[in-house]
Design a protein around this motif. Structure first.
Motif, mmCIF file in Angstrom:
data_model
loop_
_atom_site.group_PDB
_atom_site.id
_atom_site.type_symbol
_atom_site.label_atom_id
_atom_site.label_comp_id
_atom_site.label_asym_id
_atom_site.label_seq_id
_atom_site.Cartn_x
_atom_site.Cartn_y
_atom_site.Cartn_z
ATOM 1 N N SER A 296 0.828 -1.281 -0.090
ATOM 2 C CA SER A 296 0.048 -0.033 -0.156
ATOM 3 C C SER A 296 0.868 1.319 0.142
ATOM 4 N N LEU A 424 -3.863 -1.114 5.731
ATOM 5 C CA LEU A 424 -3.747 -1.493 4.201
ATOM 6 C C LEU A 424 -2.894 -2.520 3.732
ATOM 7 N N ALA A 430 -10.141 -1.290 2.286
ATOM 8 C CA ALA A 430 -10.135 0.108 2.725
ATOM 9 C C ALA A 430 -11.016 0.444 3.815
#
Length: 474
Positions: A296, A424, A430
């Motif tokens: 991420s 994440l 999310a």
């Protein structure tokens, strides 16, 4: 999990239940729960003085029947009727039969009472209070603890908006289900402590809002297995800081290191400051796509006017969290073109800029604003503020129940971005990463501020994230 349903859903469930119960049974259930809450707040019922602020309709009826129960226990109960000709006649008769009376001087009775019950307007009310009711609401707040019936009169049950004067309650006793306005500011701040009374409703369909609790967060938190290594646990990339704002990079990395991922890669001009604070960090001069593999990206805190890195990060195929300065360069088209999840974390001012609206509009209409942002950008949106909201294009909006006013301090949002981006990278979707990140961030701030409350630093919030994690899992 605490769930909140729209007025229309609650009304439909009430109609369905009333069709299967004897007439008046549902109101008696509500009145019993309301009276119990009043007894707890009073401590000693016999000899206490209670004032009921009674509007028309069922909300006033609930207050009158609860008042009758208190009067039978020896309380002196007085009803202030705002619309005498429309007062609930059954409830009024029950109050009089129990020894209660109707006030002939509302302000005098309010000045002498031990408890006020707000039954002015129900969950179907819209707009602020009328002048007479507003005067009584002010007098009530200045005289005694206030218990609101279902919700504080004058607030919007579905949105949490307060468009005029409204009651400020110490306790709100709500029936059957929470309403969104009880969880979302500015209405939440007026509701005081919440008490839910089960009246037997079966609620169909999807909730409008939901709030995680410890057990929900514990189930979502990543936990390394015996064979895990730092790469399997996830690597989060952080693009933050500038010559002017190197501290933003340090704070974002601080949150990321404590957020559950196995490693943090930092890309940006504040590498020396980051390494001095956290030698565990993997640093790279950039551009981001050459920094190494990540699961991420977090981009934006203290970034300044540099937009090239944002284009690089948005082109990746991993989840991206965009915060602070990164939000200034976003367009809906850029976000919608992505194949991986995008999480936007604006405060009210940044949300207003993204929507082309005034900041005070966003703050007054937080629920509508976060939904509009999520729909416009086809993204998950975490709207920061006194009640942090997490929304996607579809599904219930999540309301974060943790936090403290002391979190309104420079850099706290950078820490939140880091811990959420780390979640994440650890594999949380999310919506869950944003919800859990906000929850832990709020708990850490409470710990830092202490039970009495005191000014805190963003670094202290980061320092308490581990303890907040243990609070949840323990």
């Amino acid at each position: 999990m605490r769930t909140a349903y729209s007025v229309s859903t609650v009304r439909a469930a009430e109609r369905d239940l009333m069709a299967r119960l004897p007439e008046g049974a549902l109101m008696q259930r509500a009145a019993a729960g309301l009276a119990a809450a009043c007894r707890e707040l009073l401590g000693r019922v016999y000899g206490s003085r209670v004032v009921l602020l009674v509007g028309s309709g069922d909300n006033g009826g609930d207050a009158l029947y609860a008042g009758a129960r208190l009067a039978r226990r020896g309380a002196g109960v007085v009803a202030v009727l705002l619309s005498p000709e429309r007062a609930h006649q059954g409830g009024l008769g029950a109050l009089r039969a129990a020894g209660g009376r109707v006030s002939d001087d509302a302000l005098r009775d309010l000045a002498r009472c031990d408890l006020v019950v707000d039954g002015i307007v129900g969950i179907g009310g819209r707009g602020g209070l009328r002048p007479e009711a507003a005067e009584l609401a002010r007098a009530a707040w200045e005289s005694a603890p206030v218990v609101a019936v279902d919700l504080p009169s004058g607030v919007d049950a579905d949105s949490g908006e307060v468009s005029g004067e409204a009651v400020r309650a110490d306790v709100t006793v709500t029936f059957g289900a929470y309403k969104p306005g009880l969880l979302i500011d500015p209405a939440r701040e007026r509701a005081g402590a919440l008490r839910l009374v089960d009246i037997g409703l079966t609620l169909p369909g999807e909730a409008e809002c939901e709030a995680l609790q410890h057990v929900d967060v514990a189930e979502l938190l990543p936990c390394p297995a015996a064979e895990s290594d730092k790469y399997r646990r996830g690597v989060v990339g952080v693009v933050a800081g500038s010559a002017r704002y190197p501290g933003a990079a340090v704070l974002a990395v601080a949150g990321a290191l404590r957020g559950g991922a196995g490693a943090v890669r930092y890309v940006g001009p504040a590498a020396d400051a980051v390494l001095a604070a956290f030698p565990e960090t993997l640093v790279h001069a950039g551009p981001p796509h050459k920094a190494g593999r990540v699961q991420s990206w977090v981009i934006g805190p203290g970034l300044g006017d540099e937009s090239g890195a944002l284009e690089d990060v948005l082109a990746s195929d991993v989840p991206v969290l965009v915060d602070a300065d990164g939000l200034r360069f976003l367009t809906p088209e850029r976000v919608r073109a992505r194949t991986a999840e995008t999480l936007l974390t604006p405060h009210a001012g940044e949300a207003a800029a993204l929507l082309g609206r005034a900041r005070d509009e966003v703050e007054a209409e937080r629920l509508a604003s976060v939904r509009e942002l999520a729909a416009r950008y086809a993204a998950t949106v975490l709207l920061k503020g006194s009640t942090t909201l997490v929304a996607q294009e579809r599904g219930p909006v999540r309301v974060n129940p943790t936090g403290t006013g002391w979190l309104a301090t420079a850099g706290s949002g950078d820490v939140l971005s880091g811990v959420t981006g780390s979640l994440l990278a650890a594999g949380l979707p999310a919506r869950d990463a944003a919800s859990v990140g906000a929850y832990l961030h709020g708990l850490a701030a409470r710990r830092a501020a202490g039970p009495e409350g005191a000014p805190i630093l963003a670094t202290e919030v980061a320092d308490h994230l581990g303890a907040a994690w243990r609070d949840v899992t323990g």
